[in-house]
Motif scaffolding. Structure first.
Motif, PDB file in Angstrom:
ATOM      1  N   ASP A  79       0.826  -1.210   0.000  1.00 47.28           N
ATOM      2  CA  ASP A  79       0.000   0.000   0.000  1.00 47.28           C
ATOM      3  C   ASP A  79       0.865   1.269   0.000  1.00 47.28           C
ATOM      4  OD1 ASP A  79       0.913  -0.371   2.560  1.00 47.28           O
ATOM      5  OD2 ASP A  79      -1.020  -0.070   3.551  1.00 47.28           O
ATOM      6  N   GLU A  80       2.018   1.227   0.694  1.00 48.03           N
ATOM      7  CA  GLU A  80       2.916   2.381   0.693  1.00 48.03           C
ATOM      8  C   GLU A  80       3.522   2.596  -0.692  1.00 48.03           C
ATOM      9  OE1 GLU A  80       5.470   0.784   3.734  1.00 48.03           O
ATOM     10  OE2 GLU A  80       4.743   2.253   5.184  1.00 48.03           O
ATOM     11  N   ILE A  81       3.926   1.503  -1.319  1.00 48.66           N
ATOM     12  CA  ILE A  81       4.518   1.589  -2.656  1.00 48.66           C
ATOM     13  C   ILE A  81       3.499   2.126  -3.655  1.00 48.66           C
ATOM     14  CG2 ILE A  81       5.386   0.216  -4.589  1.00 48.66           C
ATOM     15  CD1 ILE A  81       6.767  -1.566  -2.515  1.00 48.66           C
ATOM     16  N   ALA A  82       2.277   1.605  -3.597  1.00 46.98           N
ATOM     17  CA  ALA A  82       1.232   2.035  -4.533  1.00 46.98           C
ATOM     18  C   ALA A  82       0.945   3.529  -4.365  1.00 46.98           C
ATOM     19  CB  ALA A  82      -0.032   1.214  -4.311  1.00 46.98           C
ATOM     20  N   GLU A  83       0.897   3.993  -3.129  1.00 46.56           N
ATOM     21  CA  GLU A  83       0.600   5.397  -2.849  1.00 46.56           C
ATOM     22  C   GLU A  83       1.685   6.317  -3.424  1.00 46.56           C
ATOM     23  OE1 GLU A  83       0.357   8.192   1.107  1.00 46.56           O
ATOM     24  OE2 GLU A  83      -0.386   6.124   1.276  1.00 46.56           O
ATOM     25  N   VAL A  84       2.958   5.965  -3.161  1.00 48.68           N
ATOM     26  CA  VAL A  84       4.074   6.795  -3.626  1.00 48.68           C
ATOM     27  C   VAL A  84       4.201   6.735  -5.152  1.00 48.68           C
ATOM     28  CG1 VAL A  84       6.584   7.071  -3.536  1.00 48.68           C
ATOM     29  CG2 VAL A  84       5.317   6.614  -1.452  1.00 48.68           C
ATOM     30  N   ALA A  85       4.029   5.544  -5.711  1.00 51.86           N
ATOM     31  CA  ALA A  85       4.158   5.375  -7.163  1.00 51.86           C
ATOM     32  C   ALA A  85       3.055   6.131  -7.901  1.00 51.86           C
ATOM     33  CB  ALA A  85       4.129   3.901  -7.524  1.00 51.86           C
ATOM     34  N   ASP A  86       1.843   6.131  -7.354  1.00 51.15           N
ATOM     35  CA  ASP A  86       0.741   6.854  -7.991  1.00 51.15           C
ATOM     36  C   ASP A  86       0.984   8.359  -7.975  1.00 51.15           C
ATOM     37  OD1 ASP A  86      -0.535   4.505  -8.575  1.00 51.15           O
ATOM     38  OD2 ASP A  86      -1.936   4.599  -6.877  1.00 51.15           O
ATOM     39  N   LYS A  87       1.530   8.879  -6.859  1.00 53.81           N
ATOM     40  CA  LYS A  87       1.834  10.316  -6.775  1.00 53.81           C
ATOM     41  C   LYS A  87       2.907  10.700  -7.791  1.00 53.81           C
ATOM     42  CE  LYS A  87       0.694  11.272  -1.965  1.00 53.81           C
ATOM     43  NZ  LYS A  87       1.234  11.542  -0.628  1.00 53.81           N
ATOM     44  N   SER A 100      14.900   7.479  -2.600  1.00 57.92           N
ATOM     45  CA  SER A 100      14.645   8.905  -2.848  1.00 57.92           C
ATOM     46  C   SER A 100      13.289   9.350  -2.288  1.00 57.92           C
ATOM     47  CB  SER A 100      14.716   9.208  -4.341  1.00 57.92           C
ATOM     48  OG  SER A 100      13.701   8.522  -5.029  1.00 57.92           O
ATOM     49  N   ASN A 101      12.342   8.424  -2.144  1.00 54.82           N
ATOM     50  CA  ASN A 101      11.032   8.757  -1.574  1.00 54.82           C
ATOM     51  C   ASN A 101      10.933   8.444  -0.086  1.00 54.82           C
ATOM     52  OD1 ASN A 101       9.177   9.782  -3.748  1.00 54.82           O
ATOM     53  ND2 ASN A 101      10.087   7.997  -4.741  1.00 54.82           N
ATOM     54  N   GLY A 102      12.058   8.072   0.533  1.00 58.87           N
ATOM     55  CA  GLY A 102      12.101   7.885   1.982  1.00 58.87           C
ATOM     56  C   GLY A 102      11.497   6.590   2.483  1.00 58.87           C
ATOM     57  N   LEU A 103      11.285   5.618   1.602  1.00 58.60           N
ATOM     58  CA  LEU A 103      10.711   4.345   2.034  1.00 58.60           C
ATOM     59  C   LEU A 103      11.773   3.334   2.442  1.00 58.60           C
ATOM     60  CD1 LEU A 103       7.818   3.822  -0.531  1.00 58.60           C
ATOM     61  CD2 LEU A 103       7.641   4.498   1.848  1.00 58.60           C
ATOM     62  N   ALA A 104      13.020   3.546   2.051  1.00 56.09           N
ATOM     63  CA  ALA A 104      14.087   2.592   2.353  1.00 56.09           C
ATOM     64  C   ALA A 104      15.377   3.348   2.611  1.00 56.09           C
ATOM     65  CB  ALA A 104      14.266   1.619   1.197  1.00 56.09           C
ATOM     66  N   ARG A 105      16.362   2.612   3.097  1.00 55.55           N
ATOM     67  CA  ARG A 105      17.686   3.185   3.325  1.00 55.55           C
ATOM     68  C   ARG A 105      18.639   2.707   2.248  1.00 55.55           C
ATOM     69  NH1 ARG A 105      17.874   2.358   9.789  1.00 55.55           N
ATOM     70  NH2 ARG A 105      16.362   3.971  10.280  1.00 55.55           N
ATOM     71  N   LYS A 106      19.640   3.507   1.985  1.00 52.48           N
ATOM     72  CA  LYS A 106      20.561   3.257   0.885  1.00 52.48           C
ATOM     73  C   LYS A 106      21.316   1.937   1.032  1.00 52.48           C
ATOM     74  CE  LYS A 106      24.310   5.770   0.519  1.00 52.48           C
ATOM     75  NZ  LYS A 106      25.237   6.876   0.313  1.00 52.48           N
ATOM     76  N   ASN A 107      21.749   1.597   2.238  1.00 49.35           N
ATOM     77  CA  ASN A 107      22.598   0.422   2.426  1.00 49.35           C
ATOM     78  C   ASN A 107      21.845  -0.831   2.872  1.00 49.35           C
ATOM     79  OD1 ASN A 107      24.865   1.907   1.737  1.00 49.35           O
ATOM     80  ND2 ASN A 107      25.098   2.659   3.826  1.00 49.35           N
ATOM     81  N   GLY A 108      20.541  -0.735   3.095  1.00 50.27           N
ATOM     82  CA  GLY A 108      19.780  -1.885   3.578  1.00 50.27           C
ATOM     83  C   GLY A 108      19.228  -2.750   2.463  1.00 50.27           C
ATOM     84  N   LYS A 109      18.901  -3.995   2.810  1.00 53.80           N
ATOM     85  CA  LYS A 109      18.229  -4.883   1.857  1.00 53.80           C
ATOM     86  C   LYS A 109      16.724  -4.629   1.971  1.00 53.80           C
ATOM     87  CE  LYS A 109      21.600  -8.586   1.820  1.00 53.80           C
ATOM     88  NZ  LYS A 109      21.824  -8.850   0.419  1.00 53.80           N
ATOM     89  N   ILE A 110      16.028  -4.753   0.858  1.00 49.90           N
ATOM     90  CA  ILE A 110      14.601  -4.418   0.823  1.00 49.90           C
ATOM     91  C   ILE A 110      13.767  -5.666   0.588  1.00 49.90           C
ATOM     92  CG2 ILE A 110      12.851  -3.139  -0.456  1.00 49.90           C
ATOM     93  CD1 ILE A 110      15.101  -1.152  -1.192  1.00 49.90           C
ATOM     94  N   LYS A 111      12.689  -5.792   1.387  1.00 45.58           N
ATOM     95  CA  LYS A 111      11.726  -6.878   1.185  1.00 45.58           C
ATOM     96  C   LYS A 111      10.353  -6.247   1.001  1.00 45.58           C
ATOM     97  CE  LYS A 111      10.037 -11.241   2.988  1.00 45.58           C
ATOM     98  NZ  LYS A 111      10.284 -12.334   3.918  1.00 45.58           N
ATOM     99  N   ILE A 112       9.660  -6.652  -0.035  1.00 47.51           N
ATOM    100  CA  ILE A 112       8.318  -6.140  -0.317  1.00 47.51           C
ATOM    101  C   ILE A 112       7.317  -7.045   0.389  1.00 47.51           C
ATOM    102  CG2 ILE A 112       6.683  -5.463  -2.110  1.00 47.51           C
ATOM    103  CD1 ILE A 112       9.360  -3.919  -2.150  1.00 47.51           C
TER     104      ILE A 112
END
Length: 156
Positions: A79-87, A100-112
């Motif tokens: 839901d966070e991804i959809a909101e930011v991507a739609d904007k 760049s949209n503040g949802l993740a950190r540069k050095n961390g691994k990301i899980k959706i």
């Protein structure tokens, strides 16, 4: 009154105790008792030392462990991804976009993660280090792509 006449008020200062300066002034052992490590100069007790008794940190039971192979992920919900991507009006979502949209950190691994997957209305092409089953199903259910980045320890 001048500066060279100034003195502390009578009784405000005390002379320090001159230990071990003759028999009348705590001579002999210099208030350190008789013999032993504590009577010696330079003595410093180790942290947690209890005079030979088993120290508290060794008496208390231990439990649990830290898994050195654990992989920490920065979880981001659909839901966070959809909101930011739609904007932003974007359909291709990668790490740089999320950082760049503040949802993740540069050095961390990301899980959706799958929360809010029912709110996804468009087909997104998402690149991440890991996906939950629900998130992957939601992305691919809308004809999108869930792309895994470099090989992780889970997929070895």
């Amino acid at each position: 009154m001048e500066l060279h006449n100034l003195k502390p008020k009578r009784g405000a200062t005390k002379n320090r105790k001159r230990i071990a300066r003759g028999e009348g002034s705590r001579g002999g052992t210099s208030t350190r008792g008789n013999k032993g490590a504590q009577a010696r100069t330079g003595y410093q007790a180790k942290r947690g030392f209890e005079g030979g008794q088993m120290p508290l940190h060794k008496r208390v039971p231990k439990f649990g462990f830290k898994n050195i192979n654990r992989v920490e992920y920065w979880g981001i919900n659909m839901d966070e991804i959809a909101e930011v991507a739609d904007k932003a009006g974007v359909k291709v979502i990668n790490k740089d976009f999320l950082v760049s949209n503040g949802l993740a950190r540069k050095n961390g691994k990301i899980k959706i993660l799958g929360r809010g997957s029912d709110k996804v209305t468009k087909a997104y092409e998402i690149t991440a280090d890991a996906f939950s089953e629900r998130a992957k199903a939601a992305i691919e259910g809308k004809n999108g792509k869930a792309i895994l980045t470099a090989v992780t320890s889970e997929s070895k």
